[in-house]
Design an enzyme around this catalytic site. Sequence first.
Site, PDB file in Angstrom:
ATOM      1  CD  GLU A   1      35.979  53.098  45.286  1.00 13.46           C
ATOM      2  OE1 GLU A   1      37.144  52.788  44.929  1.00 13.46           O
ATOM      3  OE2 GLU A   1      35.701  54.164  45.847  1.00 13.46           O
TER       4      GLU A   1
ATOM      5  CG  ASP B   1      42.243  58.128  41.312  1.00  8.68           C
ATOM      6  OD1 ASP B   1      42.770  58.844  40.442  1.00  8.68           O
ATOM      7  OD2 ASP B   1      41.835  56.975  41.093  1.00  8.68           O
TER       8      ASP B   1
ATOM      9  CD  GLU C   1      39.470  53.556  49.150  1.00  6.05           C
ATOM     10  OE1 GLU C   1      40.463  54.234  48.838  1.00  6.05           O
ATOM     11  OE2 GLU C   1      39.149  52.517  48.573  1.00  6.05           O
TER      12      GLU C   1
ATOM     13  CE1 TYR D   1      39.358  49.416  42.315  1.00  6.62           C
ATOM     14  CE2 TYR D   1      39.341  49.986  44.643  1.00  6.62           C
ATOM     15  CZ  TYR D   1      38.912  50.215  43.350  1.00  6.62           C
ATOM     16  OH  TYR D   1      38.026  51.252  43.081  1.00  6.62           O
TER      17      TYR D   1
END
Length: 577
Positions: free
Chosen positions: A489, A169, A397, A454
């Site tokens: 994150e 990303d 990740e 997240y």
Amino acid sequence: MLYPQANAARTVIDLSGVWDFRLRENAPWKSIAVPASYNDQCPDAAFRDYAGISWYRRKLTIPAVLKGQRLVLRFDAVAHNARVLLNGREIARHRGGFLPFEVELNGLLAPGETAELAVEVDNRINHSTLPIGAEGATAFFGSDNPGIPSVEAGKRIQTEKGINRPAFDFFNYTGINRPVRLYATPRAYIRDVTLAPALNGEVRYWVDTEGEGQIRVTILDAEGRAVAESAGAEGTLRVPEPHLWEPYPGTPYLYTARVAFGDDLYEEPFGIREVKIEGTKFYINGKPFYFHGPCKHEDSPFHGRGMDQCLNVTDIHLYHWLHANCFRTSHYPYAEEMYRLCDREGIVIVDETPAVGMWADEHYGWDLHDYHAQVLRDMIARDKNHPCVVVWSLGNEPSTDVYPDKAWDYWRPLYEKAHLWDPQNRPVTLVGCQNIYEKDRIVPSMDIVFINRYYGWYNLSGDLETAQYAFRMELDWWEKQGKPVVLSEYGADTLAGMHSATAEMFTEEFQLEFYRAMSECLDERDFIAGEMPWNFADFATCQGPMRPGGNRKGLFTRDRKPKLAAHYFKDRWAKRE
Ligand code: BDP
């Protein structure tokens, strides 16, 4: 690899400037700035989206005064694969877009002569590159148009655009992203300097040289006074009453190791500091260190991923403004200038390889391991002496919970190699994705655990109360693992200027409430060793239904204007000092 340095024995000629560039064979030559990514320099979608080989060229003259010297051409980073040609003849090749490579010019071009220097850059990404390009239906966003009948199941449409879909990303910025320099050293020269300082002032050193000569190492304090001296290719120096390198807001005191070898000279800045983990605590110089600072990207308008000193300095001053003390070089090693700046400014770095996008389960079947190990080795070799670097990150990740044993077999040797290759033996981590953490073997085995989460954004979207509930459940599990854990994150896309009285996703108020909710969970736990919001600033990425004008999770806009959440962290982190 040593950073190019101009000093009494060495000359550096910066080849930055406007070069000729052509996107594809037979296209017209255009002006392009170096260093910078080429993608945003021309208002043409072909430049932005191009996948393939492009060409740079310029004239290269070696000044006659450099006669008798060893001449080296150094590229700090060309994304992703490069071939270098001199008068049409290949003189170097390099795989990978984030680390330096160099080639000796002696015997190829003499002082006083001029040649055409050309660089072929290939920006295609696939299963053999780091970062990973999507070859199957595994692109980062959306599906690969499975409804189109002419497309074989699982394969993508083979257009120029189609073959280069990132499995990550951030925008696949391409070109000569970092400086190109010609430098000269004496013929007998210093190839490398390695330093391993300890808190008591002992500095072990190793000097690698080529040719005949005597080696002398002198340590200079910040005022330039000699405080220790030694002879020979390796040994231990003793700095009396050492001043320590402390992270901000402490004093990042820097010494210099001046290495003399025959006619050659090299001065390597370094700091005396110790990094240690005990139980659930991360210590720098014996003091518990709590990581607090947003992750970054190398990204800005016009330059793309191009090295920009002014941007770097501005960003680091914004880190001070935020009272932040660290960042992770998500998701690739950054330009060397940034580490040198952070050494001076006391900002701690978690240094990451470009292993990102390995989230497809089948990636353990790909033939990447040796190349990945080489990149890790080169990164450590480049960055080993920086006091600002306190942790190595093997990657970001990957899939680790679906095939936990395969993941272990892939990552564990890299973990061991990082320890082996680092003369300072820094802690090592692998940044974990939101997953079924109880099944994951490798991420919890790291020296310090880094997890990206997240809750409240990609899952439990907008429901911060339930997000807290789920996050607390997970933290209960981590608490039992007895390791320091960093939330490496967490974040929410936020359109600067979009507001709502009751927090709603994408507004500045929501981003603020999101971080407040996560802070509450973090503050309850003693084993949490840090918080690293995603991201410092909005950044460019590939187009997709979830990315209006890029990834908007910045605490700052792409042009570095603070959102509400930046003010929140400024207040929160000020209290930590
Ligand atoms: C994480 C990735 C990061 C992304 C971020 C996001 O590590 O590269 O930009 O999510 O979605 O999964 O914003």
